[in-house]
Design a protein around this motif. Structure first.
Motif, PDB file in Angstrom:
ATOM      1  N   GLY A  87       0.734  -1.312  -0.079  1.00 58.45           N
ATOM      2  CA  GLY A  87       0.034   0.062   0.347  1.00 58.45           C
ATOM      3  C   GLY A  87       0.680   1.086   0.419  1.00 58.45           C
ATOM      4  N   ALA A  88       0.771   2.279  -0.621  1.00 60.79           N
ATOM      5  CA  ALA A  88       1.249   3.649  -0.506  1.00 60.79           C
ATOM      6  C   ALA A  88       0.909   4.653  -0.915  1.00 60.79           C
ATOM      7  N   SER A  89      -0.438   4.776  -0.567  1.00 68.88           N
ATOM      8  CA  SER A  89      -1.077   5.954   0.239  1.00 68.88           C
ATOM      9  C   SER A  89      -0.230   6.001   1.671  1.00 68.88           C
ATOM     10  N   PRO A  90      -0.558   7.342   2.011  1.00 67.82           N
ATOM     11  CA  PRO A  90      -0.507   7.564   3.296  1.00 67.82           C
ATOM     12  C   PRO A  90      -1.076   6.629   4.462  1.00 67.82           C
ATOM     13  N   ARG A  91      -2.375   6.331   4.303  1.00 62.21           N
ATOM     14  CA  ARG A  91      -2.880   5.084   5.161  1.00 62.21           C
ATOM     15  C   ARG A  91      -1.904   3.433   4.736  1.00 62.21           C
ATOM     16  N   GLY A  92      -2.147   3.611   3.393  1.00 63.51           N
ATOM     17  CA  GLY A  92      -1.334   2.174   3.403  1.00 63.51           C
ATOM     18  C   GLY A  92       0.188   2.185   4.077  1.00 63.51           C
ATOM     19  N   ARG A  93       1.217   2.888   4.139  1.00 67.11           N
ATOM     20  CA  ARG A  93       2.255   3.179   4.983  1.00 67.11           C
ATOM     21  C   ARG A  93       2.340   3.291   5.989  1.00 67.11           C
ATOM     22  N   ALA A  94       0.801   3.576   6.835  1.00 69.47           N
ATOM     23  CA  ALA A  94       0.853   3.164   8.173  1.00 69.47           C
ATOM     24  C   ALA A  94       0.962   2.389   8.612  1.00 69.47           C
ATOM     25  N   PHE A  95      -0.195   1.245   7.677  1.00 71.41           N
ATOM     26  CA  PHE A  95      -0.140  -0.576   7.561  1.00 71.41           C
ATOM     27  C   PHE A  95       0.792  -0.601   7.882  1.00 71.41           C
ATOM     28  N   ALA A  96       1.922  -0.602   6.563  1.00 69.32           N
ATOM     29  CA  ALA A  96       3.112  -1.773   5.816  1.00 69.32           C
ATOM     30  C   ALA A  96       4.578  -1.449   7.217  1.00 69.32           C
TER      31      ALA A  96
ATOM     32  N   GLY B 254      -9.357   2.598  -5.062  1.00 67.09           N
ATOM     33  CA  GLY B 254      -8.756   0.853  -4.899  1.00 67.09           C
ATOM     34  C   GLY B 254      -6.972   1.499  -4.839  1.00 67.09           C
ATOM     35  N   GLY B 255      -5.860   0.735  -6.110  1.00 69.22           N
ATOM     36  CA  GLY B 255      -4.730   1.593  -5.557  1.00 69.22           C
ATOM     37  C   GLY B 255      -4.373   3.058  -5.625  1.00 69.22           C
ATOM     38  N   MET B 256      -5.000   3.501  -4.917  1.00 73.20           N
ATOM     39  CA  MET B 256      -4.116   5.159  -4.617  1.00 73.20           C
ATOM     40  C   MET B 256      -2.830   5.559  -4.927  1.00 73.20           C
ATOM     41  N   GLY B 257      -1.729   4.762  -4.306  1.00 71.77           N
ATOM     42  CA  GLY B 257      -0.457   5.285  -4.021  1.00 71.77           C
ATOM     43  C   GLY B 257      -0.109   4.282  -5.873  1.00 71.77           C
ATOM     44  N   SER B 258      -0.192   3.709  -6.627  1.00 71.85           N
ATOM     45  CA  SER B 258      -0.132   3.480  -7.447  1.00 71.85           C
ATOM     46  C   SER B 258      -0.667   4.203  -9.282  1.00 71.85           C
ATOM     47  N   LEU B 259      -1.701   4.895  -8.802  1.00 70.75           N
ATOM     48  CA  LEU B 259      -2.447   6.406  -9.170  1.00 70.75           C
ATOM     49  C   LEU B 259      -1.584   7.413  -9.356  1.00 70.75           C
ATOM     50  N   ASP B 260      -1.076   7.787  -8.344  1.00 72.19           N
ATOM     51  CA  ASP B 260      -0.542   8.922  -7.811  1.00 72.19           C
ATOM     52  C   ASP B 260       1.097   9.026  -8.727  1.00 72.19           C
ATOM     53  N   LYS B 261       1.585   7.882  -8.489  1.00 72.15           N
ATOM     54  CA  LYS B 261       2.694   7.299  -9.203  1.00 72.15           C
ATOM     55  C   LYS B 261       2.753   7.786 -10.078  1.00 72.15           C
ATOM     56  N   PHE B 262       1.905   6.939 -11.151  1.00 70.67           N
ATOM     57  CA  PHE B 262       1.083   6.973 -12.189  1.00 70.67           C
ATOM     58  C   PHE B 262       0.736   8.220 -12.958  1.00 70.67           C
ATOM     59  N   GLN B 263       0.337   8.957 -12.479  1.00 66.95           N
ATOM     60  CA  GLN B 263      -0.586  10.505 -12.814  1.00 66.95           C
ATOM     61  C   GLN B 263       0.647  11.366 -12.875  1.00 66.95           C
ATOM     62  N   GLN B 264       1.891  11.811 -11.738  1.00 70.65           N
ATOM     63  CA  GLN B 264       2.826  12.514 -11.780  1.00 70.65           C
ATOM     64  C   GLN B 264       2.166  13.612 -12.039  1.00 70.65           C
ATOM     65  N   TRP B 265       0.748  14.527 -11.823  1.00 68.84           N
ATOM     66  CA  TRP B 265      -0.096  14.883 -11.721  1.00 68.84           C
ATOM     67  C   TRP B 265       1.067  16.251 -11.612  1.00 68.84           C
TER      68      TRP B 265
END
Ligand SMILES: Cc1cc2nc3c(=O)[nH]c(=O)nc-3n(C[C@H](O)[C@H](O)[C@H](O)COP(=O)(O)O)c2cc1C
Length: 440
Positions: A228-237, A338-349
């Protein structure tokens, strides 16, 4: 001359799946067939010969209908479909290897905690301490609908449930002391009843009596891997994981990701040295740099690749990229349950890149571009690790599916180049997967 310090070693693992291998390229073979696991055994043996820590088996629990609004593209491209169940495959690979760790993906959405703990304990016994669990909560409504739900719970709730799930499975793994089996012939006692305890777990979402009816594996519990790469995912990790799949753009992004995970781990009272971040990369190599650049360019610009990549990403993030113009920037910043971390990395907003460009530079190369000869790629990996601080890389085949040729470019080209520099292991010295991952 002062002695030069030995370089800090880093870890290598492979991001695999129990899905099709490359099937429509010049050096391709079966596309998964026959589905008897032999291809995966060969793959695992090559990784073991090269000293990889482990092989992760990504997994999904649905046939995605996201890309283009139905399953046609998913099936046409073989995008995360079909996928065999990684758990029996892990057992098969375990029987054909001696040191390599095997990390099936098992979703907290699909397994009741008791069954998951029992499965992992069994696999850990069968592999003599080489099992990991890639902990996912699943990120798609369609997966939830295969398990009787109308839709996926919200991310925060999924992770809250997963926290409780982990609490319960940890108790189940601990429900037998390591020395509970006494085999005492004098008293005719198999297991000491004082060393096996029920867990009597009453949580918000899960209830379980316990104890586990399985002898714990050599590791006590499996290695925990998390992506998980979102902030919540990282906290879990940071709270639970022994190893984290890192997704980030560029060396600075990688460093920020790792520093963040380690800081969060320290805040929960953990030693940050005991949580390893492995960054996803997809090296593209050839005998000459020019040929590697040509292969990369041809690979990432093929229509097949662009659509397969977007179908993959769509299946992961629950976003239908077919809605957007390939030659325009994304019209808005995308959000997903869904996978917010992956989406953020991809979209390079904010980068202004078109969707096609995002696929070309985000999709195939992972965290940093690695295109060149094995020697050049080895040098770039070394530089990146030096700047980031650790802990290693998770290799994924570029352009979608794996081929034997690609596998051997890594195990027989890149890895020897890394070994010559003293950067990766040349032998296994530890008995269990967790000790291998924590060795340096
Ligand atoms: C590199 C990577 C690999 C992942 N592999 C899987 C997988 O095999 N199966 C799965 O269901 N989810 C997988 N996930 C999803 C995550 O485990 C997580 O459930 C999802 O990304 C939502 O977390 P996030 O919003 O914190 O990123 C993966 C995510 C990433 C970034």
């Amino acid at each position: 001359m002062p002695p030069t310090a030995a370089p800090q070693k880093f870890h290598l693992a492979w991001f695999a799946s129990a899905g099709p291998d490359e099937w429509n390229a010049p050096f391709a073979s079966g596309g998964g067939r026959p589905w008897n696991g032999r291809f995966h055994i060969e793959w695992a043996q090559a990784l073991e010969r090269a000293g990889f820590d482990f092989m992760v088996m990504e997994d999904k629990l649905h046939v995605s209908e996201i890309y283009g609004g139905d399953a046609r593209m998913t099936l046409k491209l073989g995008a995360l479909t079909p996928l065999q169940d990684p758990a029996p495959l892990a057992a098969l690979i375990g029987g054909a290897t001696r040191h390599l760790g095997i990390v099936p993906t098992l979703s907290t959405l699909s397994y009741p905690p008791f069954l998951l703990a029992r499965l992992c304990a069994t696999l850990d016994n069968l592999t003599e301490g080489r099992i990991g669990w890639n902990i996912v909560t699943s990120g798609e409504d369609a997966a939830a609908q295969n398990f009787g739900l109308d839709k996926l719970p919200e991310r925060e709730l999924r992770y809250d449930m997963a926290d409780e799930y982990l609490d319960l499975v940890n108790r189940l793994f601990a429900s037998w002391d390591a020395d509970a089996v006494v085999l005492d012939r004098t008293t005719g006692t198999y297991a000491d009843p004082t060393k096996v305890r029920p867990v009597n777990f009453e949580g918000r979402w899960f209830r379980c009596r316990g104890p586990l009816n399985t002898v714990p594996g050599p590791q006590g519990r499996p290695l925990y891997l998390q992506a998980g790469a979102s902030p919540r995912g990282r906290a879990f990790a940071a709270q639970h994981a022994d190893a984290v799949i890192g997704v980030a753009n560029g060396v600075a992004g990688m460093k920020a990701f790792r520093d963040d995970v380690r800081r969060r781990a320290a805040e929960t009272g953990r030693d940050p040295q005991r949580i390893k971040v492995l960054f996803l990369v997809s090296p593209v190599m050839a005998e000459t740099e020019a040929e590697a650049v040509r292969r990369h360019h041809e690979g990432v610009h093929s229509d097949d690749y662009v659509h397969r990549n977007l179908a993959f990403l769509g299946a992961f993030t629950d976003v239908d990229f077919a809605e957007f113009d390939l030659d325009q920037p994304l019209p808005r910043k995308l959000e997903t349950n869904g996978g917010m971390g992956s989406l953020d990395k991809f979209q390079q907003w904010g980068s202004g890149k078109t969707l096609r460009q995002l696929v070309a530079d985000g999709g195939s190369t992972g965290s940093i571009p690695l295109v060149g000869t094995p020697e050049q790629v080895a040098d770039r990996m070394a530089e990146a690790m030096q700047a980031v601080g650790g802990d290693g890389f998770l290799i994924k085949a570029p352009f979608g599916h794996i081929s034997r040729r690609y596998l051997h470019e890594v195990t027989d080209g890149l890895v020897p180049a890394l070994q010559r520099r003293g950067l990766v292991r040349t032998e296994y010295t530890q008995a269990t997967l967790r000790d291998t991952v924590l060795e340096f």
